[in-house]
Design an enzyme around this catalytic site. Structure first.
Site, PDB file in Angstrom:
ATOM      1  CG  PHE A 182       3.364  12.537   0.529  1.00 54.05           C
ATOM      2  CD1 PHE A 182       3.398  11.503  -0.373  1.00 54.05           C
ATOM      3  CD2 PHE A 182       4.536  12.891   1.175  1.00 54.05           C
ATOM      4  CE1 PHE A 182       4.575  10.819  -0.629  1.00 54.05           C
ATOM      5  CE2 PHE A 182       5.724  12.215   0.920  1.00 54.05           C
ATOM      6  CZ  PHE A 182       5.744  11.179   0.021  1.00 54.05           C
ATOM      7  CE  LYS A 183       5.442  10.343  -4.973  1.00 46.21           C
ATOM      8  NZ  LYS A 183       4.426   9.550  -4.236  1.00 46.21           N
ATOM      9  CG  ASP A 184       0.410  18.464  -4.136  1.00 42.63           C
ATOM     10  OD1 ASP A 184       0.835  18.419  -5.302  1.00 42.63           O
ATOM     11  OD2 ASP A 184      -0.781  18.252  -3.836  1.00 42.63           O
TER      12      ASP A 184
END
Ligand SMILES: *Cc1c(COP(=O)(O)O)cnc(C)c1O
Length: 490
Positions: free
Chosen positions: A108-110
């Site tokens: 999810f850090k993308d």
């Protein structure tokens, strides 16, 4: 204007806040009038992801022009996510799973690390500067940051990870990263050595002066930067809009969001969405065995003096949850003096206790829970058995706590923050197969999971290695000097 959580007279525009990261007094940048910025239901439920992004950014990024915002969204989110779907919602049993792992690194850090570099690049151009990002990583953030900054104007990035201290998949993800402005180094030692090394570089006056003489600032892509927080608000609105469009809820119905939490950035973004008008009944702050947040929400005391556990959900392993400071700011109705006091206590004693009124403001909206390794594995196994869906080791933590509310008939959206293919050994072990080799575990998972492996992970094993430098901690400084020279001439 933004101001510091610890002092309202320390202010910054959005661009300034993005370039600085942290306020001069050590506080975090916040928008004091956030709750006055209301997004009406009818204004967003029919929009798609990028349209919602545009709407939210235009309200929050005060000194970005409409054209700049359009360009950032286009450059960050065109052809970077599988099928151009940033945040699909899947129905799994009686729950909705918000999948945030369809980006380039399958986590999810993308979502934020594809956008932050674009926001930073605009802010730098405005200031006539360049920035060299320095990041120490235990595996995941480094790759997502490298990928986000690759070939973004006015920026370059150096990533440092512990030699032999990351998984085979993580190593290959970093070693194969393309881009003319990216560099990655394996540092001899453990993660703390790499992290301490980077911290020293940031306070190295001579090095900073040298950078400045070349028009370069040393900077970080830290999760407290507003440029990382803002993009995360969007998927709370978009997931709600998806449920309305699909007829699963009516506009105005309240949902429960369950969030696997570490540094409190993800769940805080949900709280921001709620302050801006998103109908939310509760947020569930889900922790693993590192239960400092669970205890805080239940007792009002934050106590970082405790054992640190390494778990199968490593991105949630934390003692000091930095973004919590922003919740305290709003929960005290913007009392910077109180917040500054607690943060001082945290620094001096490793703990603080909030007052009853603030605690009530928090518990009115936030539930919490913490789980152990066995229970996390059990959740993965149960969900697979009952639905055929494979959760990763982080997403299983929030799923576990959400289930009871879904079973009681509530609308529950649980956030899924990583693809199970990113943690194939732990996932396969939860499913009853202990496999020593990570690539073998990955291929075994492919054969039992109906959801396909992301292409970038599937072909990773045989991808071309572009970075293979191993350095001693003392050599980190030289690598930064070289990167400064290179960026200055780009
Ligand atoms: C970073 C991360 C989290 C925790 O998010 P915070 O914003 O730090 O609370 C959860 N899951 C995964 C896979 C992550 O990478």
């Amino acid at each position: 204007m933004y101001n510091s959580t610890r002092c309202e007279t320390i202010t910054a525009t959005a661009k300034h806040a993005i370039l600085k990261g942290l306020a001069d007094d050590g506080g975090l940048f916040v928008l004091p009038n956030l709750a006055e910025i209301k997004i009406d239901l009818e204004d967003f439920v029919n929009l798609d992801y990028n349209e919602i992004a545009k709407l939210i950014f235009s309200k929050l990024l005060d000194d970005f022009s409409a054209e700049e915002i359009d360009e950032c969204i286009k450059d960050a989110y065109t052809n970077t996510f599988d099928n151009n779907e940033l945040a699909p919602v899947k129905k799994v049993g009686n729950m909705f799973v918000l999948e945030l792992f369809h980006g380039p690194t399958s986590a999810f850090k993308d979502v934020a690390l594809t956008m932050l570099p674009q926001l930073m690049s605009k802010s730098l151009a405005n200031a006539g500067k360049k920035a060299l990002i320095l990041t120490a990583t235990s595996g995941d953030t480094g790759k997502a940051a490298m990928n986000g900054f690759a070939d973004v104007d006015s920026t370059a990035i150096c990533v440092y990870y512990p030699h032999n201290g990351v998984s085979a998949v993580q190593h290959m993800q970093m070693a194969t990263q393309k881009g003319n402005n990216v560099d990655v180094f394996a540092v001899e030692g453990n993660f703390d050595d790499a992290q301490r090394g980077v911290k020293q570089l940031f306070v190295d006056e001579e090095l900073n002066d040298y950078a400045k003489s070349k028009g370069v600032e040393l900077s970080s892509a830290n999760s407290i930067n507003i440029g990382r927080l803002m993009p995360q608000i969007i998927y709370y609105f978009s997931s709600y809009a998806t449920l309305v469009k699909n007829g699963d809820i009516k506009a105005g119905d309240k949902a429960i969001y369950s969030v696997p939490t570490g540094n409190f950035g993800d769940v805080l973004a949900g709280y921001y969405a709620h302050l801006m008008g998103l109908p939310v009944e509760k947020f569930i702050v889900a922790s693993n065995k590192n239960d400092v947040l669970d205890e805080f929400i239940k007792t009002g005391t934050y106590d970082a003096n405790r054992e640190f556990y390494k778990t199968i959900s490593p991105s949630m392993d934390i003692l000091v949850s930095s973004n919590l400071e922003r919740l305290l700011y709003y929960a005290t109705d913007r009392n910077t003096e109180k917040v500054a006091g607690w943060m001082q206590e945290l620094k001096e004693n490793g703990k603080y206790t909030i007052d009853g009124v603030t605690k009530e403001a928090i518990t009115n909206l936030f539930l919490s829970g913490s789980t152990n390794e066995e229970a996390t594995k059990q959740t993965i196994a149960n969900v697979y058995k009952e639905t055929g869906y494979v959760l990763d080791t982080h997403s299983a933590v929030s799923y576990a706590f959400a289930k009871e509310y879904a079973d009681a008939g509530k609308t529950v959206i649980t956030l899924s923050t990583a693809s199970p293919y990113k943690f194939p050994q732990a996932v396969m072990s939860a499913l009853g197969e202990d496999i020593d080799d990570e690539w073998e575990a990955l291929s075994r998972l492919q054969s039992i999971n109906k959801d396909a492996c992301p292409a970038a992970l599937a072909c990773l094993k045989d991808a071309e290695i572009l970075h293979n430098k191993v350095i001693a901690k003392e050599e980190m400084r030289d690598t930064v000097r070289a990167a400064i020279d290179k960026l200055a001439n780009l």
